[in-house]
Design a protein around this motif. Structure first.
Motif, PDB file in Angstrom:
ATOM      1  N   PRO A   1       0.520  -1.741  -0.341  1.00 15.94           N
ATOM      2  CA  PRO A   1       0.223  -0.459   0.031  1.00 15.94           C
ATOM      3  C   PRO A   1       1.199   1.247   0.023  1.00 15.94           C
ATOM      4  CG  PRO A   1      -0.802  -1.806   1.491  1.00 15.94           C
ATOM      5  CD  PRO A   1       0.573  -2.083   0.792  1.00 15.94           C
ATOM      6  N   ALA A   2       2.281   1.337   0.792  1.00 18.93           N
ATOM      7  CA  ALA A   2       2.654   2.448   0.809  1.00 18.93           C
ATOM      8  C   ALA A   2       3.387   3.255  -0.419  1.00 18.93           C
ATOM      9  CB  ALA A   2       3.754   2.502   1.997  1.00 18.93           C
ATOM     10  N   ALA A   3       3.432   1.993  -1.341  1.00 16.09           N
ATOM     11  CA  ALA A   3       4.103   2.326  -3.064  1.00 16.09           C
ATOM     12  C   ALA A   3       2.938   2.469  -3.769  1.00 16.09           C
ATOM     13  CB  ALA A   3       4.996   0.648  -3.301  1.00 16.09           C
ATOM     14  N   ASP A   4       2.295   1.258  -3.078  1.00 12.46           N
ATOM     15  CA  ASP A   4       0.901   2.211  -4.595  1.00 12.46           C
ATOM     16  C   ASP A   4       0.556   3.500  -4.115  1.00 12.46           C
ATOM     17  OD1 ASP A   4       0.118  -0.392  -4.907  1.00 12.46           O
ATOM     18  OD2 ASP A   4      -0.042  -1.133  -3.682  1.00 12.46           O
ATOM     19  N   GLY A   5       0.613   4.066  -2.780  1.00  9.45           N
ATOM     20  CA  GLY A   5       0.418   5.440  -2.450  1.00  9.45           C
ATOM     21  C   GLY A   5       0.956   6.108  -2.898  1.00  9.45           C
ATOM     22  N   GLN A   6       3.021   6.183  -2.905  1.00  7.56           N
ATOM     23  CA  GLN A   6       3.604   6.662  -3.722  1.00  7.56           C
ATOM     24  C   GLN A   6       3.411   6.521  -5.197  1.00  7.56           C
ATOM     25  OE1 GLN A   6       5.921   9.363  -1.835  1.00  7.56           O
ATOM     26  NE2 GLN A   6       6.020   9.823  -4.157  1.00  7.56           N
ATOM     27  N   ALA A   7       3.399   6.378  -5.435  1.00  5.69           N
ATOM     28  CA  ALA A   7       3.107   6.229  -6.713  1.00  5.69           C
ATOM     29  C   ALA A   7       1.365   6.903  -8.093  1.00  5.69           C
ATOM     30  CB  ALA A   7       2.595   4.416  -7.799  1.00  5.69           C
ATOM     31  N   TRP A   8       0.499   7.391  -7.141  1.00  3.82           N
ATOM     32  CA  TRP A   8       0.051   8.092  -7.509  1.00  3.82           C
ATOM     33  C   TRP A   8       0.155   9.597  -6.657  1.00  3.82           C
ATOM     34  CZ3 TRP A   8      -4.530   7.124  -9.690  1.00  3.82           C
ATOM     35  CH2 TRP A   8      -5.722   7.853  -9.483  1.00  3.82           C
ATOM     36  N   GLN A   9       0.891   9.541  -5.877  1.00  5.75           N
ATOM     37  CA  GLN A   9       1.869  10.929  -5.690  1.00  5.75           C
ATOM     38  C   GLN A   9       2.583  11.276  -7.237  1.00  5.75           C
ATOM     39  OE1 GLN A   9       0.798  12.995  -3.256  1.00  5.75           O
ATOM     40  NE2 GLN A   9      -0.756  11.765  -2.175  1.00  5.75           N
ATOM     41  N   ASN A  10       2.950  10.334  -7.789  1.00  6.98           N
ATOM     42  CA  ASN A  10       4.109  10.412  -8.787  1.00  6.98           C
ATOM     43  C   ASN A  10       2.730  10.608 -10.031  1.00  6.98           C
ATOM     44  OD1 ASN A  10       6.098   9.952  -7.073  1.00  6.98           O
ATOM     45  ND2 ASN A  10       6.202   7.787  -7.791  1.00  6.98           N
ATOM     46  N   VAL A  11       1.847   9.877  -9.943  1.00 13.62           N
ATOM     47  CA  VAL A  11       0.621  10.657 -11.589  1.00 13.62           C
ATOM     48  C   VAL A  11      -0.032  12.004 -10.983  1.00 13.62           C
ATOM     49  CG1 VAL A  11      -1.511   9.640 -11.590  1.00 13.62           C
ATOM     50  CG2 VAL A  11      -0.192   8.303 -11.661  1.00 13.62           C
ATOM     51  N   GLY A  12       0.246  12.209 -10.272  1.00 12.95           N
ATOM     52  CA  GLY A  12      -0.561  13.910  -9.487  1.00 12.95           C
ATOM     53  C   GLY A  12       1.042  14.610 -10.361  1.00 12.95           C
ATOM     54  N   GLY A  13       1.422  14.516  -9.483  1.00  7.95           N
ATOM     55  CA  GLY A  13       3.119  15.488 -10.224  1.00  7.95           C
ATOM     56  C   GLY A  13       3.334  15.270 -11.249  1.00  7.95           C
ATOM     57  N   MET A  14       2.925  14.227 -12.344  1.00  4.83           N
ATOM     58  CA  MET A  14       2.841  14.710 -13.953  1.00  4.83           C
ATOM     59  C   MET A  14       1.871  14.965 -14.809  1.00  4.83           C
ATOM     60  SD  MET A  14       5.161  10.450 -13.790  1.00  4.83           S
ATOM     61  CE  MET A  14       4.438  10.196 -15.252  1.00  4.83           C
ATOM     62  N   LEU A  15       0.605  15.579 -13.945  1.00  3.03           N
ATOM     63  CA  LEU A  15      -0.104  16.205 -13.844  1.00  3.03           C
ATOM     64  C   LEU A  15      -0.369  17.581 -13.646  1.00  3.03           C
ATOM     65  CD1 LEU A  15      -3.073  13.037 -13.283  1.00  3.03           C
ATOM     66  CD2 LEU A  15      -1.806  13.877 -15.747  1.00  3.03           C
ATOM     67  N   THR A  16       0.396  18.461 -12.644  1.00  2.00           N
ATOM     68  CA  THR A  16       0.368  19.167 -11.721  1.00  2.00           C
ATOM     69  C   THR A  16       1.229  20.302 -12.348  1.00  2.00           C
ATOM     70  OG1 THR A  16      -1.340  18.020 -10.283  1.00  2.00           O
ATOM     71  CG2 THR A  16      -0.396  20.563 -10.054  1.00  2.00           C
ATOM     72  N   GLU A  17       0.590  20.831 -12.858  1.00  2.00           N
ATOM     73  CA  GLU A  17       1.857  22.422 -13.563  1.00  2.00           C
ATOM     74  C   GLU A  17       3.431  21.213 -14.639  1.00  2.00           C
ATOM     75  OE1 GLU A  17       1.143  25.865  -9.819  1.00  2.00           O
ATOM     76  OE2 GLU A  17       2.847  24.872 -10.003  1.00  2.00           O
TER      77      GLU A  17
END
Length: 344
Positions: free
Chosen positions: A227-243
């Motif tokens: 779950p922790a890796a999945d959560g960070q991967a999901w954060q990485n998605v957001g970093g590639m979408l926001t600004e």
């Protein structure tokens, strides 16, 4: 007969799969999102179960578009509905987002240019004045010029403070009202120490794989499993979408890869920081008592913004349903230069 009654009657004609069947189907769909690039065969199932899932997924997608998969009240301007999503609906939504990536005009940045992002943001702020601790939600219009070549220290930021909002259940402190006005142009960053695989500049993102399976591997770069890796991967998605901006081929791969992250669910109604109503995909942040959502236009499936919503008051320190942070991406354009930064 209303829409929900018709939907329930339609679904009642199909045998409902059990929890194990649903988990197996989510795994099958996760593999299917990545299979076209890897050649892996799709999992097989019984004909009746495949029919049941097809109906469920199709109904879920229709319900998401109509905003019908969420139950509960919004509860005010900073409250978000609880998630009650039908299985596999997030796959449908992100597939639509992937398809939409190829239907919009594409920017073609050149070396030396800047990508200019306009957005609205909302973030919690804590203050201490005269021994008194207070919290409120700061809001701002934000314009940032980020170099295509990737050196964030050459970025330029302008902000315009918007009227703040009280933290849920608390009064708006007097100091919150004193932040009105504009600031900048100023340097966007004094340093950039992100690891190479966490870069979100165009020069780097444009070199990422357009294959969904390889993009999935990139999201998990230097992460383990669980779950922790999945959560960070999901954060990485957001970093590639926001600004951040990437070519359509990479955007398609990103959305398809994001759909394969375990634990992703659909939110039937979500409001971004600019007040635009959309549909969202979310993932619960392990140990944080909140879920991170990415909001899409319900008709065009273009990305609107992101937000974090409290799911556990005891962990997050705020009432369940509170929107703690939010962004709304209003526009992205190219510029040959950024505004001059005033010397301090």
């Amino acid at each position: 007969m209303n829409e929900m009654t018709r939907l329930e009657r339609f679904r009642s004609e199909v045998p409902r799969p059990g929890p194990e069947d649903l988990r197996a189907e989510e795994e099958r769909l996760r593999a299917a999102m990545l299979a076209p690039a890897t050649g892996r065969p799709k999992a097989r199932g019984t004909r009746r179960f495949r029919l049941a899932v097809a109906v469920t997924a199709g109904a879920a997608a229709a319900a998401v578009t109509a905003g019908l998969v969420v139950a509960g009240s919004g509860g005010g301007p900073h409250r978000a509905p609880a998630v009650h999503a039908m299985p596999v609906a997030h796959v449908e939504l992100l597939q639509h987002a992937a398809d939409a990536a190829g239907r919009t005009p594409e920017l073609h940045p050149r070396p030396g240019q800047f990508l200019v992002y306009r957005s609205v943001t909302m973030d919690p702020v804590e203050s201490s004045t005269g021994g008194r601790h207070a919290r409120y939600l700061a809001r701002a219009n934000r314009t940032i010029w980020l170099p295509v070549d990737g050196d964030a220290t050459h970025g330029v930021l302008e902000t315009e403070a918007l009227p703040p909002r009280p933290y849920p259940g608390e009064a708006l402190p007097p100091e919150a009202r004193g932040e009105a006005g504009r600031s900048g142009p100023e340097k966007a960053a004094d340093f950039d120490r992100r690891a190479e695989w966490l870069r979100t500049d165009y020069a780097y993102l444009s070199r990422l794989p357009a294959d969904p399976a390889k993009m999935y591997e990139h999201l998990y770069s230097h992460l383990g499993t669980g779950p922790a890796a999945d959560g960070q991967a999901w954060q990485n998605v957001g970093g590639m979408l926001t600004e951040a901006y990437m070519p359509a081929a990479q955007r398609k791969a990103l959305f398809r890869a994001a759909a394969a992250i375990p634990g992703v669910r659909t939110v039937g109604r979500a409001v971004d920081a600019a007040g635009r109503t959309g549909v969202a995909v979310s993932l619960d942040v392990p140990g944080a008592g909140q879920r991170d959502e990415y909001v899409f236009d319900p008709k065009t499936y273009l990305y609107l913004g992101r937000r974090s919503v409290v799911t556990d008051a005891s962990l997050a320190g705020a009432p369940a349903g509170t929107v703690l942070t939010a962004t709304a991406q209003l526009s992205v354009r190219l510029a040959d230069r950024a505004p001059a930064v005033a010397r301090r």
